[in-house]
Design a protein around this motif. Structure first.
Motif, short mmCIF file in Angstrom:
data_model
loop_
_atom_site.label_atom_id
_atom_site.label_comp_id
_atom_site.label_asym_id
_atom_site.label_seq_id
_atom_site.Cartn_x
_atom_site.Cartn_y
_atom_site.Cartn_z
N LEU A 182 38.06 5.52 12.27
CA LEU A 182 37.56 5.46 10.75
C LEU A 182 38.05 4.57 9.85
N GLU A 183 39.32 4.71 9.69
CA GLU A 183 39.93 3.79 8.73
C GLU A 183 39.97 2.52 9.03
N LYS A 184 39.95 2.19 10.51
CA LYS A 184 39.51 0.62 10.80
C LYS A 184 38.39 0.14 10.30
N ALA A 185 37.22 0.90 10.54
CA ALA A 185 35.88 0.55 9.93
C ALA A 185 35.93 0.33 8.65
N VAL A 186 36.65 1.11 7.76
CA VAL A 186 36.50 0.96 6.38
C VAL A 186 37.35 -0.56 6.02
N ARG A 187 38.41 -0.55 6.74
CA ARG A 187 39.30 -1.66 6.31
C ARG A 187 38.54 -2.99 6.80
N PHE A 188 37.74 -2.98 8.11
CA PHE A 188 36.74 -4.14 8.47
C PHE A 188 35.86 -4.45 7.42
N LEU A 189 35.09 -3.44 7.02
CA LEU A 189 34.07 -3.64 6.06
C LEU A 189 34.33 -4.31 4.76
N VAL A 190 35.77 -3.87 4.16
CA VAL A 190 36.03 -4.61 2.98
C VAL A 190 36.80 -5.94 3.23
N GLY A 191 37.44 -5.89 4.41
CA GLY A 191 38.15 -7.25 4.65
C GLY A 191 37.16 -8.46 5.01
N LEU A 192 36.07 -7.99 5.80
CA LEU A 192 35.24 -8.96 6.08
C LEU A 192 34.63 -9.59 5.14
N ALA A 193 34.06 -8.86 3.93
CA ALA A 193 33.30 -9.45 2.61
C ALA A 193 33.90 -8.75 1.43
N PRO A 194 35.11 -9.24 0.93
CA PRO A 194 35.74 -8.55 -0.26
C PRO A 194 34.65 -8.51 -1.41
N ALA A 195 33.82 -9.89 -1.61
CA ALA A 195 32.93 -9.68 -2.82
C ALA A 195 32.07 -8.68 -2.76
N LEU A 196 31.53 -8.07 -1.43
CA LEU A 196 30.75 -6.86 -1.47
C LEU A 196 29.42 -7.31 -2.13
N LEU A 197 28.62 -8.56 -1.75
CA LEU A 197 27.50 -8.73 -2.31
C LEU A 197 26.55 -7.83 -1.90
N HIS A 198 26.46 -7.66 -0.65
CA HIS A 198 25.58 -6.88 0.07
C HIS A 198 25.25 -5.36 -0.32
N ARG A 199 26.34 -4.88 -1.19
CA ARG A 199 26.49 -3.32 -1.35
C ARG A 199 25.16 -3.07 -2.42
N HIS A 200 24.82 -4.02 -3.29
CA HIS A 200 24.01 -3.64 -4.30
C HIS A 200 22.56 -3.29 -4.07
N TYR A 201 22.07 -3.56 -2.80
CA TYR A 201 20.61 -3.31 -2.59
C TYR A 201 20.42 -2.38 -1.38
N LEU A 202 21.45 -1.79 -0.96
CA LEU A 202 21.39 -0.72 0.16
C LEU A 202 20.45 0.46 -0.44
N VAL A 203 19.36 0.65 0.13
CA VAL A 203 18.42 1.57 -0.65
C VAL A 203 18.86 3.11 0.06
N ASP A 204 19.14 3.44 1.14
CA ASP A 204 19.40 4.61 1.82
C ASP A 204 20.80 4.60 2.37
N GLN A 205 21.65 5.14 1.60
CA GLN A 205 23.05 5.02 2.09
C GLN A 205 23.36 6.08 3.33
N THR A 206 22.35 6.97 3.48
CA THR A 206 22.44 7.97 4.75
C THR A 206 22.56 7.33 5.81
N ARG A 207 21.87 5.88 5.88
CA ARG A 207 21.84 5.38 7.23
C ARG A 207 23.08 4.55 7.55
N VAL A 208 24.33 4.43 6.84
CA VAL A 208 25.44 4.06 7.08
C VAL A 208 26.36 5.39 7.44
N ASP A 209 26.49 5.41 8.89
CA ASP A 209 27.25 6.66 9.30
C ASP A 209 28.42 6.02 10.40
#
Length: 287
Positions: A182-209
């Motif tokens: 789980l920690e690897k997953a979080v670090r991958f998410l942040v490290g892959l795209a530090p600008a996080l441009l995609h996070r602004h239009y996620l309409v249903d956060q429950t789909r990220v599990d």
């Protein structure tokens, strides 16, 4: 009437963007791709259309209906068939002369030497959650001075990181060795795209599990990734053009019409990334 295949004619429209001698170099090059799911299949087909003549491809999975929204080769006709075989057939339909080495059991610590034999470039197509395989593959590339490209499909964007011989390694950037998945997953998410441009239009956060290893995806992101990876592959194989390497990263988001270039010295050790990791843990309820 079926027209006889002719390599020079098939890839003649590449000329102008590449020189004749460069097309010949692409014809002789070997690219390895591990993972032929969301992005890997599009990587293979894009590079096949570029005229790359040799591939080493690995995937241990078969196509299923849940792949239809984003994976090259996924269709009603291919459900239950091995991805590596379907994509090999598609590549050969583009270039019957291309030579493919198939690894239907995927990549593992036992076959890395064979998988990377004669390889000029590695393009990552592994599933986001294939932590162990990805760490081993990138470590092998670093040790054997094989340039490696990863382009992550996030939302409707493509996030690029290159790991080049003599430069910052995958582990130095992501800092994931020995951590829980789980920690690897979080670090991958942040490290892959530090600008996080995609996070602004996620309409249903429950789909990220992350606990269940599931997340939403789009076909647009996968195709964008293939275009980015193909362009980087061209530059690396032909020794031309500027190639940014980690800790530099690039993310283009088609939904927001935005391009972000990031520089994170220290990778996930960087204070900005450390803060983003902490926020992500909280938002994903992993604290």
């Amino acid at each position: 009437m079926v027209q006889a295949f002719d390599y020079d004619q098939a890839f003649s429209r590449n000329l102008g963007w590449v020189r004749d001698a460069e097309q010949s170099r692409l014809r002789q090059a070997r690219v390895a791709i591990a993972g032929l799911g969301g992005v890997g299949g599009f990587h293979l087909l894009t590079l096949a259309r570029l005229g790359i003549g040799h591939f080493t491809i690995a995937d241990l999975d078969v196509f299923e209906v849940a792949n239809f929204n984003r994976q090259a080769g996924a269709s009603q006709a291919t459900v239950g068939r091995a991805k590596v075989e379907v994509l090999a057939e598609m590549a050969r339909d583009i270039n019957p002369e291309c030579q493919l080495a198939l690894f239907p059991a995927g990549v593992s610590k036992d076959n890395l030497d064979e998988f990377f034999q004669g390889v000029d470039l590695y393009v990552d197509g592994l599933d986001f959650f294939a932590f162990e395989a990805r760490e081993r593959v990138f470590a092998y590339c670093a040790e054997h001075r094989i340039p490696a490209i990863t382009v992550a499909p996030l939302g409707m964007s493509a996030a690029l990181l290159n790991f080049l011989p003599g430069g910052m390694t995958f582990e130095e950037y992501f800092q994931v060795a020995g951590l829980p998945d789980l920690e690897k997953a979080v670090r991958f998410l942040v490290g892959l795209a530090p600008a996080l441009l995609h996070r602004h239009y996620l309409v249903d956060q429950t789909r990220v599990d992350l606990k269940s290893r599931r997340g939403p995806s789009t076909p647009m992101a996968c195709m964008l990734c293939a275009g980015v990876a193909g362009s980087e592959a061209l530059k690396l194989l032909l020794d031309r053009g500027r190639v940014l390497a980690a800790p530099h990263g690039v993310q283009f988001d088609a939904y927001r019409n935005k391009l972000a270039r990031t520089w994170r010295p220290g990778g996930n050790r960087n204070p900005i990334n450390r803060l983003a990791i902490a926020i992500a843990r909280h938002q994903l309820k992993l604290d």
